[in-house]
Write an enzyme that holds these catalytic residues in place. Sequence first.
Site, PDB file in Angstrom:
ATOM      1  N   GLY A 130       0.698  -1.271   0.017  1.00  0.00           N
ATOM      2  CA  GLY A 130       0.077   0.019   0.139  1.00  0.00           C
ATOM      3  C   GLY A 130       0.907   1.125  -0.132  1.00  0.00           C
ATOM      4  O   GLY A 130       1.053   1.813   1.101  1.00  0.00           O
ATOM      5  N   TYR A 131       1.325   1.526  -1.116  1.00  0.00           N
ATOM      6  CA  TYR A 131       2.212   2.834  -1.308  1.00  0.00           C
ATOM      7  C   TYR A 131       1.524   3.789  -2.048  1.00  0.00           C
ATOM      8  O   TYR A 131       1.457   4.773  -1.502  1.00  0.00           O
ATOM      9  CB  TYR A 131       3.456   2.482  -1.930  1.00  0.00           C
ATOM     10  N   GLU A 247      12.297  -4.487  -4.016  1.00  0.00           N
ATOM     11  CA  GLU A 247      11.157  -4.621  -5.062  1.00  0.00           C
ATOM     12  C   GLU A 247      11.702  -4.467  -6.680  1.00  0.00           C
ATOM     13  O   GLU A 247      11.550  -5.200  -7.372  1.00  0.00           O
ATOM     14  CB  GLU A 247      10.093  -3.287  -5.085  1.00  0.00           C
TER      15      GLU A 247
HETATM   16  C1  LIG Z   1       1.158  -3.235 -12.956  1.00  0.00           C
HETATM   17  C2  LIG Z   1       1.530  -2.475 -11.901  1.00  0.00           C
HETATM   18  C3  LIG Z   1       1.325  -2.863 -10.608  1.00  0.00           C
HETATM   19  C4  LIG Z   1       1.351  -1.969  -9.454  1.00  0.00           C
HETATM   20  N1  LIG Z   1       1.444  -2.464  -8.220  1.00  0.00           N
HETATM   21  C5  LIG Z   1       1.348  -1.465  -7.238  1.00  0.00           C
HETATM   22  C6  LIG Z   1       1.286  -2.191  -5.595  1.00  0.00           C
HETATM   23  O1  LIG Z   1       0.845  -3.342  -5.624  1.00  0.00           O
HETATM   24  N2  LIG Z   1       1.296  -1.141  -4.875  1.00  0.00           N
HETATM   25  C7  LIG Z   1       1.440   0.308  -4.935  1.00  0.00           C
HETATM   26  O2  LIG Z   1       1.434   0.977  -3.987  1.00  0.00           O
HETATM   27  N3  LIG Z   1       1.719   0.665  -6.217  1.00  0.00           N
HETATM   28  C8  LIG Z   1       1.550   0.078  -7.337  1.00  0.00           C
HETATM   29  N4  LIG Z   1       1.597   0.399  -8.601  1.00  0.00           N
HETATM   30  C9  LIG Z   1       1.751   1.742  -8.831  1.00  0.00           C
HETATM   31  C10 LIG Z   1       3.281   2.235  -9.387  1.00  0.00           C
HETATM   32  O3  LIG Z   1       4.125   2.379  -8.290  1.00  0.00           O
HETATM   33  C11 LIG Z   1       3.031   3.744  -9.900  1.00  0.00           C
HETATM   34  O4  LIG Z   1       2.040   3.509 -10.919  1.00  0.00           O
HETATM   35  C12 LIG Z   1       4.145   4.569 -10.080  1.00  0.00           C
HETATM   36  O5  LIG Z   1       4.872   4.581  -9.308  1.00  0.00           O
HETATM   37  C13 LIG Z   1       3.901   5.743 -11.208  1.00  0.00           C
HETATM   38  O6  LIG Z   1       3.074   6.562 -10.518  1.00  0.00           O
HETATM   39  P1  LIG Z   1       1.880   7.199 -11.338  1.00  0.00           P
HETATM   40  O7  LIG Z   1       1.054   6.022 -11.871  1.00  0.00           O
HETATM   41  O8  LIG Z   1       1.108   7.954 -10.027  1.00  0.00           O
HETATM   42  O9  LIG Z   1       2.396   7.937 -12.370  1.00  0.00           O
HETATM   43  P2  LIG Z   1       3.109   9.538 -12.198  1.00  0.00           P
HETATM   44  O10 LIG Z   1       3.809   9.614 -10.906  1.00  0.00           O
HETATM   45  O11 LIG Z   1       2.022  10.454 -12.301  1.00  0.00           O
HETATM   46  O12 LIG Z   1       3.621   9.615 -13.286  1.00  0.00           O
HETATM   47  C14 LIG Z   1       3.372   9.999 -14.634  1.00  0.00           C
HETATM   48  C15 LIG Z   1       4.626   9.984 -15.729  1.00  0.00           C
HETATM   49  O13 LIG Z   1       5.260  11.129 -15.299  1.00  0.00           O
HETATM   50  C16 LIG Z   1       6.592  10.885 -15.144  1.00  0.00           C
HETATM   51  N5  LIG Z   1       7.379  11.340 -13.893  1.00  0.00           N
HETATM   52  C17 LIG Z   1       6.863  11.698 -12.916  1.00  0.00           C
HETATM   53  N6  LIG Z   1       7.475  12.354 -11.846  1.00  0.00           N
HETATM   54  C18 LIG Z   1       8.905  12.472 -12.532  1.00  0.00           C
HETATM   55  C19 LIG Z   1      10.266  13.103 -12.392  1.00  0.00           C
HETATM   56  N7  LIG Z   1      10.395  13.543 -11.198  1.00  0.00           N
HETATM   57  N8  LIG Z   1      10.931  13.014 -13.363  1.00  0.00           N
HETATM   58  C20 LIG Z   1      10.665  12.720 -14.655  1.00  0.00           C
HETATM   59  N9  LIG Z   1       9.682  12.141 -14.840  1.00  0.00           N
HETATM   60  C21 LIG Z   1       8.679  11.780 -13.900  1.00  0.00           C
HETATM   61  C22 LIG Z   1       6.704   9.293 -14.889  1.00  0.00           C
HETATM   62  O14 LIG Z   1       7.634   8.801 -15.106  1.00  0.00           O
HETATM   63  C23 LIG Z   1       5.485   9.007 -15.735  1.00  0.00           C
HETATM   64  O15 LIG Z   1       5.941   8.634 -16.990  1.00  0.00           O
HETATM   65  C24 LIG Z   1       1.547  -0.571  -9.645  1.00  0.00           C
HETATM   66  C25 LIG Z   1       1.675   0.051 -10.998  1.00  0.00           C
HETATM   67  C26 LIG Z   1       1.480  -0.824 -12.169  1.00  0.00           C
HETATM   68  C27 LIG Z   1       1.310  -0.300 -13.508  1.00  0.00           C
END
Ligand SMILES: Cc1cc2nc3c(=O)[nH]c(=O)nc-3n(C[C@H](O)[C@H](O)[C@H](O)COP(=O)(O)OP(=O)(O)OC[C@H]3O[C@@H](n4cnc5c(N)ncnc54)[C@H](O)[C@@H]3O)c2cc1C
Length: 393
Positions: A130-131, A247
């Site tokens: 739950g992150y 991870e």
């Molecule tokens: C298949 C799958 C399984 C997952 N499972 C889990 C889970 O079990 N538990 C959990 O907690 N989360 C989970 N996640 C979530 C995952 O950790 C997040 O989707 C990921 O960290 C990206 O966050 P976001 O989707 O909010 O995208 P955003 O953070 O909104 O990013 C959008 C875009 O902007 C870019 N971006 C953002 N900030 C920056 C920066 N500082 N510099 C350059 N580029 C940037 C990103 O690279 C991306 O392309 C999962 C995701 C997927 C796809």
Amino acid sequence: MNLSFTADQETFRKQVRSWIKTNLPKKDTGAQPLESGDPKRVREMKDWQRKLHQAGYVAMGWPKEYGGRAADVVEQTIVNEELVLARAPGLIGMMGILMVGPTLIQHGTVEQKHRHLPKILTAEEIWCQGYSEPGSGSDLASLKTRAELVGDEFIVNGQKVWTSNAQYADWMFCLVRTDPTAPKHKGISYLLVDMKSPGITVRPLVQMTGDAGFNEVFFDNVRVPRRNLVGELNLGWLVANSTLAHERNMLGSTTRTQQMFNGLLRLAQTRQRYGRPAADDLVMRQRLADLMIRVEAMKYHAFRQLTDSIRGRPPGIGASVNKLVSTELNHDIAAAALEIMGSYGTLARKSNHVVDRGTWPIEFMFTLGLVIGGGTSQIQKNIISERGLGMPR
Ligand SMILES: Cc1cc2nc3c(=O)[nH]c(=O)nc-3n(C[C@H](O)[C@H](O)[C@H](O)COP(=O)(O)OP(=O)(O)OC[C@H]3O[C@@H](n4cnc5c(N)ncnc54)[C@H](O)[C@@H]3O)c2cc1C
């Protein structure tokens, strides 16, 4: 550099291979995917993990008192390689074994270790992470799920999103804001939350593969005992980062990438492109060569990480490199397969004309998820450049 295995290690490999041959579960082609949360499927997957654990092949490097064998990391590598080569089912309790387990060994109380570690191994406890929250993905430290300490309990309110496996998980390792007045990295705590607690609602989210592998999780006045806090109050960011490093390593398996690439080669040799096998097409040959070079480079990077591990060095920047390289490479391999297949690559799993049982389009979509999950490629590049190469923010 000596890249070969010792005679003892080769003997061990033979034992593992023979055990897997005898014990590998039979493929049930009509089975529901695990993502469906089908209780029968979940039970089968738990049975498989328990069997592997009883054979001594799960978390072999963990201390003996918590159910491990205090074994050499090379032995676990051999087991992992053999499981992938045999196309054995993955482990349902992966997040417990590879993420929260090592984190508890490092930061947990004695009670937390005794309570959870053995059950993580036997698959009695399945864990989810739950992150992420709506608006807090890459910028994880901006998370808003609030936990207020009242007496001996935290009262948790808020929402998590993209929570893989929450549909059948027993426990969640969860980041919560415990001091909203502190700078964002300093007011976070790391809690262990029983998913059966009153006030938790899990809602599935369907991915583009058609499976519902992850979920939204809502917390409405959920009570979590204070003894479930890992590390210090408000210093959960430190604990969270130790889980993240584990991870990143979990998401990259060289053997699986090699297997995918071998599948791509088979496809290129058997499918026609412009009237001849795709492997004879000059443009495709260049692409295959490029991918093969990347697979080899990844293999040597994995050896370097193995050396770090043998020498007791924690997974550092190498884990980010591994995550970045392997997830993008897997996706590029699947993309090349789709190009070879042409319009056949769009066929769904149950179509009569489907190629390779329809695995490539699913791989293409699934591996794109892995490029994003666990920290996107852009975030890994930021980590490598700032923390590894010392470049400015
Ligand atoms: C298949 C799958 C399984 C997952 N499972 C889990 C889970 O079990 N538990 C959990 O907690 N989360 C989970 N996640 C979530 C995952 O950790 C997040 O989707 C990921 O960290 C990206 O966050 P976001 O989707 O909010 O995208 P955003 O953070 O909104 O990013 C959008 C875009 O902007 C870019 N971006 C953002 N900030 C920056 C920066 N500082 N510099 C350059 N580029 C940037 C990103 O690279 C991306 O392309 C999962 C995701 C997927 C796809």
